[in-house]
Scaffold this motif. Structure first.
Motif, mmCIF file in Angstrom:
data_model
loop_
_atom_site.group_PDB
_atom_site.id
_atom_site.type_symbol
_atom_site.label_atom_id
_atom_site.label_comp_id
_atom_site.label_asym_id
_atom_site.label_seq_id
_atom_site.Cartn_x
_atom_site.Cartn_y
_atom_site.Cartn_z
ATOM 1 N N MET A 147 0.839 -1.194 0.000
ATOM 2 C CA MET A 147 0.000 0.000 0.000
ATOM 3 C C MET A 147 0.880 1.251 0.000
ATOM 4 O O MET A 147 1.964 1.244 0.576
ATOM 5 C CB MET A 147 -0.925 -0.019 1.223
ATOM 6 N N PRO A 148 0.422 2.310 -0.723
ATOM 7 C CA PRO A 148 -0.946 2.583 -1.184
ATOM 8 C C PRO A 148 -1.316 1.984 -2.545
ATOM 9 O O PRO A 148 -2.370 2.312 -3.082
ATOM 10 C CB PRO A 148 -0.962 4.112 -1.259
ATOM 11 N N ALA A 149 -0.474 1.146 -3.116
ATOM 12 C CA ALA A 149 -0.850 0.475 -4.363
ATOM 13 C C ALA A 149 -2.098 -0.379 -4.119
ATOM 14 O O ALA A 149 -2.287 -0.905 -3.017
ATOM 15 C CB ALA A 149 0.306 -0.394 -4.855
ATOM 16 N N PRO A 150 -2.957 -0.554 -5.129
ATOM 17 C CA PRO A 150 -4.232 -1.269 -4.954
ATOM 18 C C PRO A 150 -4.088 -2.789 -5.053
ATOM 19 O O PRO A 150 -5.053 -3.479 -5.387
ATOM 20 C CB PRO A 150 -5.078 -0.719 -6.101
ATOM 21 N N ASP A 151 -2.902 -3.314 -4.756
ATOM 22 C CA ASP A 151 -2.612 -4.725 -4.989
ATOM 23 C C ASP A 151 -3.527 -5.664 -4.198
ATOM 24 O O ASP A 151 -3.898 -6.732 -4.686
ATOM 25 C CB ASP A 151 -1.152 -5.025 -4.631
ATOM 26 N N PHE A 152 -3.876 -5.276 -2.970
ATOM 27 C CA PHE A 152 -4.702 -6.159 -2.141
ATOM 28 C C PHE A 152 -6.035 -6.446 -2.815
ATOM 29 O O PHE A 152 -6.481 -7.595 -2.887
ATOM 30 C CB PHE A 152 -4.922 -5.545 -0.757
ATOM 31 N N GLY A 153 -6.681 -5.409 -3.322
ATOM 32 C CA GLY A 153 -7.959 -5.598 -3.999
ATOM 33 C C GLY A 153 -7.837 -6.441 -5.254
ATOM 34 O O GLY A 153 -8.708 -7.265 -5.555
ATOM 35 N N LEU A 154 -6.745 -6.250 -5.998
ATOM 36 C CA LEU A 154 -6.522 -7.038 -7.214
ATOM 37 C C LEU A 154 -6.377 -8.522 -6.880
ATOM 38 O O LEU A 154 -6.904 -9.382 -7.580
ATOM 39 C CB LEU A 154 -5.264 -6.539 -7.932
ATOM 40 N N CYS A 155 -5.659 -8.800 -5.808
ATOM 41 C CA CYS A 155 -5.461 -10.195 -5.402
ATOM 42 C C CYS A 155 -6.760 -10.787 -4.849
ATOM 43 O O CYS A 155 -7.128 -11.926 -5.174
ATOM 44 C CB CYS A 155 -4.366 -10.289 -4.343
ATOM 45 N N LEU A 156 -7.457 -10.015 -4.024
ATOM 46 C CA LEU A 156 -8.675 -10.516 -3.393
ATOM 47 C C LEU A 156 -9.728 -10.874 -4.434
ATOM 48 O O LEU A 156 -10.495 -11.829 -4.259
ATOM 49 C CB LEU A 156 -9.216 -9.464 -2.427
ATOM 50 N N GLN A 206 -8.537 -16.412 8.834
ATOM 51 C CA GLN A 206 -7.325 -15.631 8.576
ATOM 52 C C GLN A 206 -7.541 -14.609 7.456
ATOM 53 O O GLN A 206 -7.008 -13.494 7.505
ATOM 54 C CB GLN A 206 -6.158 -16.540 8.232
ATOM 55 N N PHE A 207 -8.351 -14.951 6.466
ATOM 56 C CA PHE A 207 -8.604 -14.029 5.362
ATOM 57 C C PHE A 207 -9.584 -12.930 5.770
ATOM 58 O O PHE A 207 -9.452 -11.780 5.330
ATOM 59 C CB PHE A 207 -9.102 -14.790 4.140
ATOM 60 N N LYS A 208 -10.540 -13.267 6.622
ATOM 61 C CA LYS A 208 -11.437 -12.245 7.156
ATOM 62 C C LYS A 208 -10.644 -11.210 7.946
ATOM 63 O O LYS A 208 -10.903 -10.007 7.867
ATOM 64 C CB LYS A 208 -12.511 -12.900 8.027
ATOM 65 N N THR A 209 -9.650 -11.685 8.687
ATOM 66 C CA THR A 209 -8.789 -10.770 9.450
ATOM 67 C C THR A 209 -8.012 -9.849 8.523
ATOM 68 O O THR A 209 -7.930 -8.631 8.752
ATOM 69 C CB THR A 209 -7.804 -11.566 10.329
ATOM 70 N N LEU A 210 -7.440 -10.394 7.465
ATOM 71 C CA LEU A 210 -6.659 -9.590 6.529
ATOM 72 C C LEU A 210 -7.538 -8.565 5.812
ATOM 73 O O LEU A 210 -7.100 -7.437 5.537
ATOM 74 C CB LEU A 210 -5.960 -10.492 5.512
ATOM 75 N N ILE A 211 -8.765 -8.927 5.523
ATOM 76 C CA ILE A 211 -9.694 -7.992 4.885
ATOM 77 C C ILE A 211 -10.009 -6.836 5.833
ATOM 78 O O ILE A 211 -10.068 -5.667 5.421
ATOM 79 C CB ILE A 211 -10.968 -8.724 4.444
#
Length: 238
Positions: free
Chosen positions: A88-97, A109-114
């Protein structure tokens, strides 16, 4: 960047010549070849241990998991998402999700990361650090996580504040006391920060000027258009 490996399903001529490929080359040449899946998984672990990052390779792996869900490693997926948070601040998390099935996202674990991603995107750093502390077993699996988030927090503060109170900085980067004093000394020496006293002897940190915390520095778009480009428009309008 990645360690060289033999490419799967190579032509006979290339096999005779002993041609080898990096992971990036494997992704570029044949990103939908399921035979490169083990290479991509190993590469994720290499990114973790070497403090490097390749979004393209990680997205390629997540796409392959979509085609072969039975081969998915949730441990690898979690590491990819943590590395994406660190970018971050790159939008990589959303692209992967977007490439991760909803049933997998519902795992704890994924709910926590979200949730952590949401806190970062909205600048709620106190809630972020509290949640991260409760889930150290997840985030500490990737070295450099805390430092990467601190860098993002500082980036966000520099875009928002001209002068930031010490308490807000401490909350954003999760550092207090003598450790914060030492950190400020380094920033003053190396990054152009200055320390000031505000009302009630509150310590303020003056951050470097940029076009976001000092809008007057923003270059006027019209000023950036060369005059000769403008003059060419007149005959067209005429």
């Amino acid at each position: 960047m990645g360690r060289e490996r033999e490419a799967p399903q190579k032509p006979q001529q290339e096999e005779e010549e002993g041609v080898s490929y990096t992971v990036e080359q494997l992704v570029a040449v044949n990103p939908y070849n399921p035979d490169i899946l083990p290479d991509l998984e190993k590469y994720v672990n290499e990114q973790v241990s070497s403090l490097t990052y390749s979004l393209d390779a990680n997205l390629c792996l997540l796409r392959l998991y979509q085609f072969e869900p039975e081969r998915m490693s949730t441990q690898i997926v979690a590491r990819i998402l943590i590395k994406a948070l660190m970018a971050m601040p790159a939008p990589d998390f959303g692209l992967c999700l977007f490439l991760i099935p909803e049933r997998v996202q519902m795992e704890e674990q994924f709910k926590t990361l979200i949730v952590l991603s949401h806190y970062l995107e909205t600048g709620r750093f106190r809630q972020f650090w509290d949640e991260a502390a409760k889930n150290r077993h997840i985030v500490e699996a990737v070295p450099g996580f805390e430092q990467a988030i601190q860098t993002y927090a500082i980036h966000l503060l520099c875009l928002t504040y001209q002068k930031v109170p010490r308490s807000i900085l401490a909350e954003a980067i999760n550092i207090e006391g003598l450790s914060l004093d030492k950190f400020l000394e380094q920033q003053v020496s190396n990054c152009g920060w200055t320390l000031e006293k505000g009302h009630g002897q509150v310590q303020l940190i003056a951050l470097p000027s940029n076009e976001f915390n000092h809008p007057e520095l923003k270059k006027n778009t019209a000023d950036s258009i060369p005059l000769e480009h403008v003059t060419r428009i007149f005959p067209i309008l005429g």
